[in-house]
Scaffold this active site. Structure first.
Site, mmCIF file in Angstrom:
data_model
loop_
_atom_site.group_PDB
_atom_site.id
_atom_site.type_symbol
_atom_site.label_atom_id
_atom_site.label_comp_id
_atom_site.label_asym_id
_atom_site.label_seq_id
_atom_site.Cartn_x
_atom_site.Cartn_y
_atom_site.Cartn_z
ATOM 1 C CB SER A 278 3.541 2.605 -2.215
ATOM 2 O OG SER A 278 4.406 1.820 -1.435
ATOM 3 C CE LYS A 284 5.860 4.308 -6.872
ATOM 4 N NZ LYS A 284 6.040 2.849 -6.783
ATOM 5 C CD GLU A 291 0.565 0.020 -12.767
ATOM 6 O OE1 GLU A 291 1.652 -0.550 -12.727
ATOM 7 O OE2 GLU A 291 0.089 0.616 -11.788
#
Ligand code: ARG
Length: 462
Positions: A278, A284, A291
């Site tokens: 991130s 993260k 995804e």
């Protein structure tokens, strides 16, 4: 007088912005190899049928090969005013070899030409997709082979239901992909057909030999009807459907990977090489590849819908609407091939957190059905057993314990048939080993399943 290939009957040229709207060269240059291949076969047949001379054929073939080479060396300059790959190549050929180039289009039309290119393209790509599916299935099988004895909670309604083998869970995707594979194989007989020589719509007065071009191009058969040959896009819709369904299967698997990699589940850890970070939250590690695969189903399903609607109500034979068949097809092909490759890499490099998985089934009630079955074995009617176990589960939840923690005395208060052996019975590994039914999650049944899967992969050439 127009400079277009079709310019003879025109007094005026379309302006650039109209040409721009009409042109497909930006995307149909994907078909360059197929177009050259189709033209070489056509020229060879024209010469064998004495429709053009051997010298003209040689000039055409050499010119086409040079054009192909120049394309890959970045030396070819396509023009929007020449609409598409077919007219751009033909124009270039005439520039290079003169009159011989102008004879190539004898006895054919762009309508059967584009259909031929598309059949060749879809055939090649479907074969590539099949290879990628088989490779992905091999990865799934390899993963499953190391995890027959890894136990995880099986879910229904995304609530823990019964303990299952991790191998059994991932093998579900092997079989889904196997159905996808067989759908692509089956579709081949409807793809592998030559439209060449149907010409614009009605065939031709030239003494062409459609079976010769069919054989030169390696097609299994020829279209029996020239109108059908130039109007059929069913095989494109079928391929878009097969791709969409494959992508839907990948997206289901991707969703599991995403869930398994959460802090809440921690069932697997994705390799750093297949994750991203991130820009703001330093801790993260995101499952972006999974995804994206899940997200790309939007476009593959969209391309299928789009082509279905394009074909709806379209009169015979060729209509320019059909130029809309390409961009979605090319994108769907790219998408499914990319997704299969990425998923395979992600699967091969992820870590299965075996200890964590085995522990989860000690901290849930996924062995509750077993307790009911245990009572049934002691001659308690299943409905009564269900009621008793439901009560015990409720009690455990109140006390923050699980079925293996319930003291024997308490079990015996509820039913005198319950003995010390209940604790062994309720162990997750025994829940599995008692499952002997065909196709079940029992370790022996899973091992048998893996052998069948191995045979499926080995039988390809049979
Ligand atoms: N670019 C056209 C297509 O992709 C080629 C066929 C054009 N045929 C025609 N009659 N205008 O569909």
């Amino acid at each position: 007088m127009s400079s277009k290939a079709w310019g003879g009957r025109f007094q005026q040229q379309p302006e650039d912005w109209v040409d721009e709207f009409n042109a497909s060269i930006d995307f149909d240059q994907t078909l360059l190899d197929e177009d050259v291949q189709g033209s070489i076969a056509h020229a060879t047949m024209l010469a064998n049928q004495h429709i053009i001379s051997q010298d003209d054929k040689d000039a055409i073939i050499n010119g086409l090969k040079e054009i192909q080479q120049d394309f890959y060396n970045g030396k070819l300059d396509f023009k929007k005013s020449l609409e598409d790959i077919h007219l751009n190549i033909e124009h270039e050929l005439i520039q290079r070899v003169g009159d011989a180039g102008g004879k190539l289009h004898t006895g054919r039309s762009r309508n059967d030409q584009v259909a031929t290119d598309l059949h060749l393209y879809v055939k090649k790509e479907v074969q590539d997709i099949q290879t990628l599916i088989r490779s992905f299935q091999t990865s799934i099988l390899n993963l499953a082979q190391s995890h027959v004895d890894t136990i995880m909670p099986g879910y229904t309604h995304l609530q823990r239901a019964q303990p299952i083998s991790f191998a059994h869970h991932v093998m579900t995707y092997f079989w889904m992909l196997d159905r996808d594979y067989s759908r692509f194989v089956d579709s081949m007989k409807r793809i592998d057909i030559s439209p060449l020589g149907a010409a614009a719509l009605s065939g031709t007065t030239h003494p062409i030999d459609r079976h010769e071009t069919q054989q030169l191009l390696g097609f299994g058969s020829v279209y029996e009807n020239s109108l059908d040959a130039v109007s059929d896009r069913d095989y494109i819709i079928e391929t878009l459907h097969n791709i969409s369904l494959t992508m839907i299967h990948l997206s289901r698997f991707a969703e599991e990977i995403i869930f398994w990699s959460t802090d809440e589940a921690k069932f697997i850890t994705l390799s750093d090489a297949f994750s991203t970070g991130s820009s703001i939250m330093p801790q993260k590690k995101n499952p972006d590849m999974a995804e994206l695969i899940r997200g790309k189903v939007g476009r593959t399903t969209g391309h299928l819908m789009s082509m279905l609607v394009t074909l709806k109500g379209l009169p015979l034979a060729y209509n320019k609407d059909l130029q809309e068949d390409k961009e979605g097809l090319f994108d769907s092909v790219r998408t499914v091939k990319g997704s299969l490759r990425i998923f395979e890499g992600m699967l091969d490099t992820m870590t299965v957190n075996t200890d964590r998985l085995n522990k989860t089934v000690h901290q849930d009630f996924s062995n509750a059905t077993e307790l009911a079955d245990y009572l049934v074995a002691k001659d308690v009617p299943f409905r009564t057993a269900h009621e008793i176990v439901g009560k015990i589960v409720y009690e455990c939840i109140q006390q923050g314990i699980y079925l293996l923690d319930v003291p024997l005395a308490r079990y015996q208060e509820l039913n005198t048939n319950i003995d010390q052996d209940v604790y062994d019975y309720l162990k997750p590994e025994n829940c599995l080993s008692r499952r002997k039914s065909y196709g079940s999650t029992g370790q022996d049944a899973v091992r048998h399943q893996l052998n069948v899967a191995k045979k499926v992969l080995n039988n390809d050439t049979l």
